[in-house]
Scaffold this motif. Sequence first.
Motif, PDB file in Angstrom:
ATOM      1  N   ALA A  41       0.818  -1.214   0.000  1.00 25.93           N
ATOM      2  CA  ALA A  41       0.000   0.000   0.000  1.00 25.93           C
ATOM      3  C   ALA A  41       0.850   1.263   0.000  1.00 25.93           C
ATOM      4  N   LEU A  42       2.047   1.202   0.598  1.00 28.65           N
ATOM      5  CA  LEU A  42       2.934   2.357   0.656  1.00 28.65           C
ATOM      6  C   LEU A  42       4.282   2.025   0.031  1.00 28.65           C
ATOM      7  N   HIS A  43       4.250   1.214  -1.020  1.00 28.34           N
ATOM      8  CA  HIS A  43       5.500   0.795  -1.671  1.00 28.34           C
ATOM      9  C   HIS A  43       6.360   1.997  -2.038  1.00 28.34           C
ATOM     10  N   ASN A  44       7.655   1.885  -1.736  1.00 30.33           N
ATOM     11  CA  ASN A  44       8.598   2.964  -2.022  1.00 30.33           C
ATOM     12  C   ASN A  44       9.777   2.407  -2.819  1.00 30.33           C
ATOM     13  N   PRO A  45       9.927   2.815  -4.082  1.00 28.06           N
ATOM     14  CA  PRO A  45      11.031   2.293  -4.904  1.00 28.06           C
ATOM     15  C   PRO A  45      12.408   2.670  -4.369  1.00 28.06           C
ATOM     16  N   ASP A  46      12.475   3.657  -3.472  1.00 29.04           N
ATOM     17  CA  ASP A  46      13.762   4.000  -2.864  1.00 29.04           C
ATOM     18  C   ASP A  46      14.348   2.826  -2.077  1.00 29.04           C
ATOM     19  N   HIS A  47      13.486   1.891  -1.681  1.00 28.04           N
ATOM     20  CA  HIS A  47      13.933   0.736  -0.900  1.00 28.04           C
ATOM     21  C   HIS A  47      14.096  -0.509  -1.768  1.00 28.04           C
ATOM     22  N   ALA A  48      14.294  -0.318  -3.069  1.00 30.69           N
ATOM     23  CA  ALA A  48      14.351  -1.460  -3.989  1.00 30.69           C
ATOM     24  C   ALA A  48      15.497  -2.412  -3.665  1.00 30.69           C
ATOM     25  N   HIS A  49      16.526  -1.918  -3.007  1.00 31.07           N
ATOM     26  CA  HIS A  49      17.680  -2.768  -2.677  1.00 31.07           C
ATOM     27  C   HIS A  49      17.407  -3.677  -1.491  1.00 31.07           C
ATOM     28  N   ILE A  50      16.306  -3.459  -0.804  1.00 30.14           N
ATOM     29  CA  ILE A  50      15.949  -4.295   0.346  1.00 30.14           C
ATOM     30  C   ILE A  50      15.116  -5.461  -0.154  1.00 30.14           C
ATOM     31  N   SER A  51      15.685  -6.640  -0.083  1.00 32.34           N
ATOM     32  CA  SER A  51      14.990  -7.817  -0.596  1.00 32.34           C
ATOM     33  C   SER A  51      14.069  -8.408   0.465  1.00 32.34           C
ATOM     34  N   PRO A  52      12.796  -8.679   0.114  1.00 35.14           N
ATOM     35  CA  PRO A  52      11.893  -9.316   1.083  1.00 35.14           C
ATOM     36  C   PRO A  52      12.254 -10.764   1.359  1.00 35.14           C
ATOM     37  N   TRP A  53      13.161 -11.330   0.543  1.00 34.63           N
ATOM     38  CA  TRP A  53      13.545 -12.734   0.734  1.00 34.63           C
ATOM     39  C   TRP A  53      14.838 -12.891   1.518  1.00 34.63           C
ATOM     40  N   ASP A  54      15.558 -11.787   1.716  1.00 35.05           N
ATOM     41  CA  ASP A  54      16.795 -11.847   2.501  1.00 35.05           C
ATOM     42  C   ASP A  54      16.435 -11.647   3.966  1.00 35.05           C
ATOM     43  N   ASP A  55      16.078 -12.723   4.632  1.00 36.84           N
ATOM     44  CA  ASP A  55      15.547 -12.623   5.989  1.00 36.84           C
ATOM     45  C   ASP A  55      16.593 -12.157   6.986  1.00 36.84           C
ATOM     46  N   ASP A  56      17.866 -12.337   6.687  1.00 35.42           N
ATOM     47  CA  ASP A  56      18.927 -11.967   7.628  1.00 35.42           C
ATOM     48  C   ASP A  56      19.390 -10.531   7.459  1.00 35.42           C
ATOM     49  N   LEU A  57      18.906  -9.823   6.454  1.00 34.11           N
ATOM     50  CA  LEU A  57      19.383  -8.460   6.215  1.00 34.11           C
ATOM     51  C   LEU A  57      19.082  -7.560   7.401  1.00 34.11           C
ATOM     52  N   PHE A  58      17.836  -7.589   7.865  1.00 41.01           N
ATOM     53  CA  PHE A  58      17.515  -6.799   9.054  1.00 41.01           C
ATOM     54  C   PHE A  58      16.438  -7.493   9.870  1.00 41.01           C
ATOM     55  N   LYS A  59      16.476  -7.223  11.160  1.00 43.68           N
ATOM     56  CA  LYS A  59      15.462  -7.690  12.087  1.00 43.68           C
ATOM     57  C   LYS A  59      14.956  -6.495  12.875  1.00 43.68           C
ATOM     58  N   VAL A  60      13.814  -6.676  13.538  1.00 43.80           N
ATOM     59  CA  VAL A  60      13.181  -5.560  14.238  1.00 43.80           C
ATOM     60  C   VAL A  60      12.933  -5.933  15.696  1.00 43.80           C
ATOM     61  N   LEU A  61      13.162  -4.958  16.573  1.00 38.75           N
ATOM     62  CA  LEU A  61      12.932  -5.121  18.007  1.00 38.75           C
ATOM     63  C   LEU A  61      11.963  -4.050  18.503  1.00 38.75           C
ATOM     64  N   TRP A  62      11.128  -4.433  19.482  1.00 37.90           N
ATOM     65  CA  TRP A  62      10.408  -3.456  20.278  1.00 37.90           C
ATOM     66  C   TRP A  62      11.248  -3.151  21.511  1.00 37.90           C
ATOM     67  N   ALA A  63      11.336  -1.892  21.902  1.00 39.69           N
ATOM     68  CA  ALA A  63      11.955  -1.491  23.167  1.00 39.69           C
ATOM     69  C   ALA A  63      10.855  -0.945  24.075  1.00 39.69           C
ATOM     70  N   SER A  64      10.960  -1.200  25.369  1.00 38.03           N
ATOM     71  CA  SER A  64       9.886  -0.797  26.283  1.00 38.03           C
ATOM     72  C   SER A  64       9.759   0.714  26.409  1.00 38.03           C
TER      73      SER A  64
END
Length: 209
Positions: A41-64
């Motif tokens: 819905a908010l696709h941004n071509p600026d992030h084209a280098h971020i692959s949705p299949w490269d699961d190890d590229l980044f991870k996300v954390l919640w901080a309290s």
Amino acid sequence: MKRPMPPKTLLDINPFDAVSFEPAQELKEWILNTFIDDEGALHNPDHAHISPWDDDLFKVLWASNAFIKADKVVLGQTEKFAPMAVGWRKLRQEKQMLDWFGCIPDFVITIDAQYASQASDTDFCALIEHELYHLGAKRDEDGNYLISPSTGEYKYYLRPHDVEEFYGVVQRYGASESVQKMVDLANNGPTIRKANIAHACGTCLLKLA
């Protein structure tokens, strides 16, 4: 897929207690589906280098809760995981990543759970994209992505902000080229409609009026 909310266990933590963290796999999936996927819905071509299949590229954390850095409240942070340590200290840091994510990611994005639970959809999306923009991929002089010969992947780096300046300098001497570009972009108005944000976040469309 609705905008994920932080776990209640983090929201109930006393802000004066030590900060706690929880993996945010649902948030990462929402990020990929919303901003990275071509049909998002908010696709941004600026992030084209971020692959949705490269699961190890980044991870996300919640901080309290947030933290203070240089007298500013930090609500989100992107870090390149590169422990400056050896021996057990390095192994401890890697073990923490494995316990949280089951892998050792290249980058970790951390989001303040308290802020995320109260932020508007627009402010939340802006924060998430701000952190995504820090996931940079190096380019050559022609603008083509550089590929690592050893891995065959993009050469990722922690991308700095596009503009960094003091209000006083702009007031006294005017806007530099980079600041002026930011001003022009702001004057042109946002390119994302409220309806797109509503679809991405699961907000009732009746609230858009």
